[in-house]
Design a protein around this motif. Structure first.
Motif, mmCIF file in Angstrom:
data_model
loop_
_atom_site.group_PDB
_atom_site.id
_atom_site.type_symbol
_atom_site.label_atom_id
_atom_site.label_comp_id
_atom_site.label_asym_id
_atom_site.label_seq_id
_atom_site.Cartn_x
_atom_site.Cartn_y
_atom_site.Cartn_z
ATOM 1 N N ILE A 86 0.842 -1.198 0.000
ATOM 2 C CA ILE A 86 0.000 0.000 0.000
ATOM 3 C C ILE A 86 0.879 1.251 0.000
ATOM 4 C CG2 ILE A 86 -1.647 1.339 1.371
ATOM 5 C CD1 ILE A 86 -2.719 -1.487 2.323
ATOM 6 N N TYR A 87 1.900 1.248 0.832
ATOM 7 C CA TYR A 87 2.821 2.383 0.923
ATOM 8 C C TYR A 87 3.483 2.659 -0.424
ATOM 9 C CZ TYR A 87 6.532 5.379 2.756
ATOM 10 O OH TYR A 87 7.375 6.427 2.997
ATOM 11 N N ALA B 140 -2.687 4.826 -6.018
ATOM 12 C CA ALA B 140 -3.692 3.863 -6.487
ATOM 13 C C ALA B 140 -4.668 3.530 -5.363
ATOM 14 C CB ALA B 140 -3.018 2.597 -6.998
ATOM 15 N N PHE B 141 -4.166 3.365 -4.150
ATOM 16 C CA PHE B 141 -5.042 3.017 -3.041
ATOM 17 C C PHE B 141 -5.890 4.198 -2.589
ATOM 18 C CE2 PHE B 141 -2.248 -0.578 -3.043
ATOM 19 C CZ PHE B 141 -3.119 -1.611 -2.761
ATOM 20 N N ARG B 142 -5.341 5.405 -2.625
ATOM 21 C CA ARG B 142 -6.162 6.588 -2.323
ATOM 22 C C ARG B 142 -7.336 6.657 -3.299
ATOM 23 N NH1 ARG B 142 -1.250 9.308 -1.987
ATOM 24 N NH2 ARG B 142 -0.640 9.510 0.163
ATOM 25 N N ASN C 187 -9.184 -1.524 7.226
ATOM 26 C CA ASN C 187 -9.477 -0.567 6.160
ATOM 27 C C ASN C 187 -9.550 0.860 6.698
ATOM 28 O OD1 ASN C 187 -9.500 -2.319 4.007
ATOM 29 N ND2 ASN C 187 -11.708 -2.582 3.994
ATOM 30 N N ALA C 188 -10.155 1.045 7.877
ATOM 31 C CA ALA C 188 -10.275 2.388 8.454
ATOM 32 C C ALA C 188 -8.902 2.957 8.797
ATOM 33 C CB ALA C 188 -11.164 2.345 9.696
ATOM 34 N N ILE C 189 -8.037 2.141 9.369
ATOM 35 C CA ILE C 189 -6.683 2.605 9.706
ATOM 36 C C ILE C 189 -5.919 2.951 8.438
ATOM 37 C CG2 ILE C 189 -4.449 1.841 10.624
ATOM 38 C CD1 ILE C 189 -6.087 0.299 12.781
ATOM 39 N N VAL C 190 -6.015 2.111 7.428
ATOM 40 C CA VAL C 190 -5.304 2.368 6.172
ATOM 41 C C VAL C 190 -5.841 3.632 5.506
ATOM 42 C CG1 VAL C 190 -4.905 1.508 3.831
ATOM 43 C CG2 VAL C 190 -4.575 0.003 5.794
ATOM 44 N N GLU D 278 -4.905 9.162 3.913
ATOM 45 C CA GLU D 278 -5.370 10.552 3.912
ATOM 46 C C GLU D 278 -4.349 11.491 4.541
ATOM 47 O OE1 GLU D 278 -9.218 10.401 5.774
ATOM 48 O OE2 GLU D 278 -10.192 9.658 3.948
ATOM 49 N N ALA D 279 -3.563 10.977 5.482
ATOM 50 C CA ALA D 279 -2.524 11.786 6.141
ATOM 51 C C ALA D 279 -1.211 11.775 5.355
ATOM 52 C CB ALA D 279 -2.306 11.285 7.561
ATOM 53 N N GLY D 280 -1.196 11.125 4.198
ATOM 54 C CA GLY D 280 0.001 11.110 3.372
ATOM 55 C C GLY D 280 1.019 10.056 3.754
#
Length: 174
Positions: A92-93, A98-100, A147-150, A155-157
């Motif tokens: 994800i990192y 793509a994930f955003r 999912n909420a944590i990710v 969102e925080a970059g």
């Protein structure tokens, strides 16, 4: 292979995805986003966009397919431990834009953990039974929290490392 061209193409795709995420935020739905607006925001011309995508829906579809393809191999942990969540976070990192965009497109509740993939990856290979209700509820609770944590992290970059986020998640399930 021309690595300069590949790097330019990757950068252009990243800018187009960022433009789509921004336009989705403004317009509210994919059907209200125009190629012209995407191109203006991404700083490209329409022919560059059309060299890779048919329209905004094709862009969204290709992004979703890329997310699914990249994630599917990460859900194959060994039978005892299941998926390797730290590797998922690293993936994800490395693919943040793509994930955003995946979250903005509303892929399920998010593109990260879907119940069907999690259930299949968590079940031993020889288990043909349906999971018990408690297992399903636990998995759904974990999936929604993950999912909420990710989503918050994206969102925080992604200021924290994947390892730091993994420790946050481990702290919540201990």
């Amino acid at each position: 292979m021309n690595t300069k061209d590949n790097a330019c193409k990757r950068e252009t795709r990243r800018r187009i995805r960022e433009a789509l995420a921004a336009e989705l935020g403004l317009q509210g739905s994919l059907d209200r986003v125009t190629v012209t607006a995407l191109c203006q925001r991404a700083g490209i011309n329409r022919s560059t966009f059309y060299a890779s995508y048919h329209d905004v829906f094709d862009l969204a579809e290709q992004t979703c397919a890329e997310i699914s393809q990249g994630m599917s191999g990460l859900f194959r942990g060994d039978e005892a431990s299941g998926p390797n969540h730290l590797e998922i976070l690293r993936h994800i990192y490395d693919n943040q834009e793509a994930f955003r965009l995946g979250f903005k497109l509303g892929i399920g509740d998010g593109p990260i953990l879907r119940w069907d993939i999690y259930e299949e990856a968590s079940r031993p290979a020889d288990a043909a039974h349906e999971p018990m209700a408690i297992e399903r509820h636990h998995a759904e609770f974990f999936r929604a929290g993950f999912n909420a944590i990710v989503r918050m992290w994206l969102e925080a970059g992604c200021q924290e490392t994947p390892e730091e986020i993994y420790e946050v998640i481990l702290g919540m399930v201990r």
